[in-house]
Enzyme design. Structure first.
Site, PDB file in Angstrom:
ATOM      1  N   GLU A   1      -6.144   3.888  -6.216  1.00  0.00           N
ATOM      2  CA  GLU A   1      -7.427   4.126  -5.547  1.00  0.00           C
ATOM      3  C   GLU A   1      -7.898   5.523  -5.935  1.00  0.00           C
ATOM      4  OE1 GLU A   1      -9.605   4.179  -1.195  1.00  0.00           O
ATOM      5  OE2 GLU A   1      -7.670   5.159  -1.463  1.00  0.00           O
TER       6      GLU A   1
ATOM      7  N   HIS B   1     -11.467  -2.842   3.097  1.00  0.00           N
ATOM      8  CA  HIS B   1     -11.355  -2.456   4.514  1.00  0.00           C
ATOM      9  C   HIS B   1     -12.077  -1.144   4.818  1.00  0.00           C
ATOM     10  CE1 HIS B   1      -8.457  -0.075   2.423  1.00  0.00           C
ATOM     11  NE2 HIS B   1      -8.255   0.659   3.504  1.00  0.00           N
ATOM     12  N   ASP B   2     -12.588  -0.458   3.796  1.00  0.00           N
ATOM     13  CA  ASP B   2     -13.313   0.802   4.001  1.00  0.00           C
ATOM     14  C   ASP B   2     -14.809   0.670   3.772  1.00  0.00           C
ATOM     15  OD1 ASP B   2     -10.933   2.264   4.427  1.00  0.00           O
ATOM     16  OD2 ASP B   2     -10.667   2.585   2.284  1.00  0.00           O
TER      17      ASP B   2
ATOM     18  N   ASP C   1      -2.875   4.614  -2.451  1.00  0.00           N
ATOM     19  CA  ASP C   1      -3.931   5.193  -1.642  1.00  0.00           C
ATOM     20  C   ASP C   1      -4.345   6.580  -2.158  1.00  0.00           C
ATOM     21  OD1 ASP C   1      -5.401   4.869   0.943  1.00  0.00           O
ATOM     22  OD2 ASP C   1      -4.346   6.720   1.459  1.00  0.00           O
TER      23      ASP C   1
ATOM     24  N   ASP D   1       0.867  -1.174   0.000  1.00  0.00           N
ATOM     25  CA  ASP D   1       0.000   0.000   0.000  1.00  0.00           C
ATOM     26  C   ASP D   1       0.907   1.229   0.000  1.00  0.00           C
ATOM     27  OD1 ASP D   1      -2.315   1.644   0.375  1.00  0.00           O
ATOM     28  OD2 ASP D   1      -3.254  -0.032   1.425  1.00  0.00           O
TER      29      ASP D   1
HETATM   30  C1  GLC Z   1      -7.956   5.403   1.753  1.00  0.00           C
HETATM   31  C2  GLC Z   1      -7.810   4.186   2.623  1.00  0.00           C
HETATM   32  C3  GLC Z   1      -8.479   4.435   3.931  1.00  0.00           C
HETATM   33  C4  GLC Z   1      -7.781   5.589   4.591  1.00  0.00           C
HETATM   34  C5  GLC Z   1      -7.744   6.815   3.684  1.00  0.00           C
HETATM   35  C6  GLC Z   1      -6.729   7.802   4.156  1.00  0.00           C
HETATM   36  O1  GLC Z   1      -9.258   5.655   1.396  1.00  0.00           O
HETATM   37  O2  GLC Z   1      -8.303   3.051   1.960  1.00  0.00           O
HETATM   38  O3  GLC Z   1      -8.500   3.308   4.764  1.00  0.00           O
HETATM   39  O4  GLC Z   1      -8.433   5.906   5.782  1.00  0.00           O
HETATM   40  O5  GLC Z   1      -7.375   6.500   2.362  1.00  0.00           O
HETATM   41  O6  GLC Z   1      -5.430   7.317   3.957  1.00  0.00           O
END
Ligand code: GLC
Ligand code: CA
Length: 557
Positions: free
Chosen positions: A256, A332-333, A199, A98
């Site tokens: 992402e 995970h979100d 991310d 990540d």
């Molecule tokens: C992304 C991650 C999430 C995190 C956010 C800030 O969306 O997947 O878990 O809280 O970024 O880094």
């Protein structure tokens, strides 16, 4: 073409904190994951995406990194990481790290220096602005509630944090910052990791002048996403990243990208783009926004199947031959897929988990399986605030119920129980022993009590389990160019009960039919004349009859 192995791959996502604890301190760790690699291999996955394992104060479970080149103590040592990577490679599994570089932790050395003064070597590593009329420089709200700005008395300035105050945004305009990032990427790539999940990478280029964001009437802050996603220099930064780093390695990259459109995605992942391999977008998990715009994602409205189909179909059609997408129901979100899009009551939990798996894995893109999804794990259905751990959930409660008084407590608790990320973060359900085989110590986060019924030990040996159904789906995909590359054809977009589509490739057709309801319905897609039925979640086939949550796939040659 050899470089496109990731189009055929299945990614399995591991949230290390909740996967397997090896030393009984209650926290999942790298040696624990290493022990479990054969399980992931058995499922048939090719790649593991590891949520952050770097040194971090853990305000956002590792998404606030204080040292990019070292491992968080609770997860183990660099030697443990090297063993994990070697063992994964030995088993022909790849590891994606990540890459969290929109922001660092406020404890990172760069920020500690940056906050001291306006004229030190790190002053411009972050986004600092003077107060405007004694207030924040603009109306931006953070993704985690509250303002996106925090005041630093030492500089007499505010710094920007799109997430928590402990996650200051890096200033990508500064070439030195970009060099630092290229360097830390090379550090991991030189260790032979197989790529990066990046991310919120589409938020790194902020709009010139940082103008105010659209603000709903009565909302305390503006909604930053439409303003900060896919900013003006994003393509330049990604191309530079590719030239400087990625093009020198044979790796997989996935960005992402909250708020990205298919048109944006093509600019990053298209044949000519030389930026990223695939995007991870959010349209299909951002449906049914709350009727009250001040509450954004916090809502209770069931997703309409026609909206879900339309979101997925839009991406299927737009990217075909032009770009590449990730396929996922949860991570995970997000809440657990079976609770959100299926039916997690005992009668239908297994059937609907399999139905969702079928629907997703037959689409074009690279499928992602989030730990426990392959077992049909469900939401936890918390009823009180003290059961939550995640800062996004806790902050939203504080802002909406206590500070702004936008909604009452029972309503917000209901929203949290449906939408909180904590649903995905309960420890992995390995077996029916105490703490589900996750840890012999006190787990950092309570288990979902249904682990006595839903667990890996029970499912691995059961031919009819969700686990073995996912294994079949994955094996099917590995053996079929039609599933990987076929062109998508949407069927009956306005059908509110059934999701049916076709895929076409070199004269062959795949037909996928999924009943998203607990009713028996009838649909005729000429399945009687198919050459072969490839998979289905009921033992027999009743032709045009679709039983509750029935899903089936046919091949026409
Ligand atoms: C992304 C991650 C999430 C995190 C956010 C800030 O969306 O997947 O878990 O809280 O970024 O880094
Ligand atoms: Ca541990």
């Amino acid at each position: 073409m050899s470089k496109q192995w990731w189009k055929n791959a299945i990614v399995y996502q591991v949230y290390p904190r909740s996967y397997q604890d090896s030393n009984n301190d209650g926290i999942g760790d790298l040696p624990g994951l290493t022990q479990r690699l054969p399980y992931i291999k058995k499922l048939g996955a090719d790649v593991i995406w590891l949520n952050p394992i770097y040194k971090s104060p853990d305000k956002d479970n590792g998404y606030d990194i204080s040292d990019y080149r070292n491992i968080q103590d609770a997860y183990g040592t660099m030697a443990d990481f090297d063993k994990l990577l070697a063992s994964a490679h030995h088993q022909d599994l790849k590891i994606l790290m990540d890459l969290v570089v929109n922001h660092t932790s406020d404890q990172h050395d760069w920020f500690q220096q940056s906050r001291q003064s306006k004229d030190n070597p790190y002053s411009d590593y972050y986004i600092w602005r003077d107060p405007v009329d004694g207030h924040e420089p603009n109306n931006w709200g953070s993704y985690f509630s509250g303002s996106a700005w925090t005041f630093e008395p030492k500089r007499g300035q505010y710094y920007l944090h799109l997430f928590a105050p402990g996650q200051p945004d890096l200033n990508w305009e500064n070439p030195k910052v970009r060099q630092e990032i290229w360097s830390l990427m090379r550090f991991w790539l030189d260790k032979r990791v197989d790529g990066f999940r990046m991310d919120v990478i589409n938020l790194i280029s902020k709009p010139a002048g940082l103008p105010d964001a659209p603000q709903a009437p009565g909302a305390p802050y503006g909604n930053v996403e439409p303003l900060v996603s896919d900013g003006p220099k994003l393509n330049d930064y990604l191309r530079e990243m590719n030239d400087e780093v990625l093009s020198h390695y044979d790796v997989m990259t996935v960005g992402e990208m909250p708020g990205s459109t298919p048109e944006d995605a093509i600019t990053y992942t298209g044949l000519e783009a030389n930026e990223l391999n695939m995007v991870f977008q959010f349209q299909h998990v951002s449906l049914s926004p709350n009727a009250d715009p001040r509450l954004g994602k916090w809502n209770d409205a069931p997703v309409k199947l026609t909206e879900l189909k339309s979101a997925l179909s839009r991406w299927q059609k737009a990217l075909d031959g032009k770009g590449w997408n990730s396929l996922y129901w949860n991570n995970h979100d997000q809440p657990r897929a079976v609770s959100r899009f299926g039916n997690d009551t005992p009668a239908y939990q297994e059937l609907s988990a399999k139905m969702l798996g079928t629907t997703l894995h037959m689409l074009q893109g690279t499928p992602y399986v989030y730990e426990g999804e392959e077992l049909g794990e469900t939401n936890v259905h918390y009823t009180s605030l003290d059961q939550y751990e995640d800062l996004e959930s806790l902050n939203a409660y504080r802002q909406n119920v206590e500070e702004e008084k936008i909604i009452d407590q029972p309503t917000m608790l209901k929203y949290l129980s449906h939408m909180s990320r904590d649903n995905a973060r309960t420890p992995m359900q390995w077996d029916d022993s105490k703490n589900a085989g996750f840890s012999k110590g006190q787990p950092w986060f309570a288990l979902n009590p249904n682990y006595t019924k839903i667990n890996a030990a029970a499912e691995v040996d059961d031919d009819q389990s969700v686990f073995n159904y996912y294994r079949q789906l994955i094996a099917l995909r590995h053996s079929s160019d039609l599933i990987v590359h076929g062109t998508y054809e949407e069927l009956d977009a306005d059908d509110e009960q059934v999701f049916a589509y076709k895929r076409h490739y070199q004269g062959q057709t795949l037909l996928v039919i999924s009943n998203f309801t607990d009713q028996t319905v009838t649909r005729d897609y000429d399945q009687a004349n198919a050459s072969e039925k490839l998979i289905g979640n009921y033992a027999d086939d009743q032709g045009t009859t679709l039983r509750p949550y029935e899903s089936k796939v046919y091949l026409f040659k």
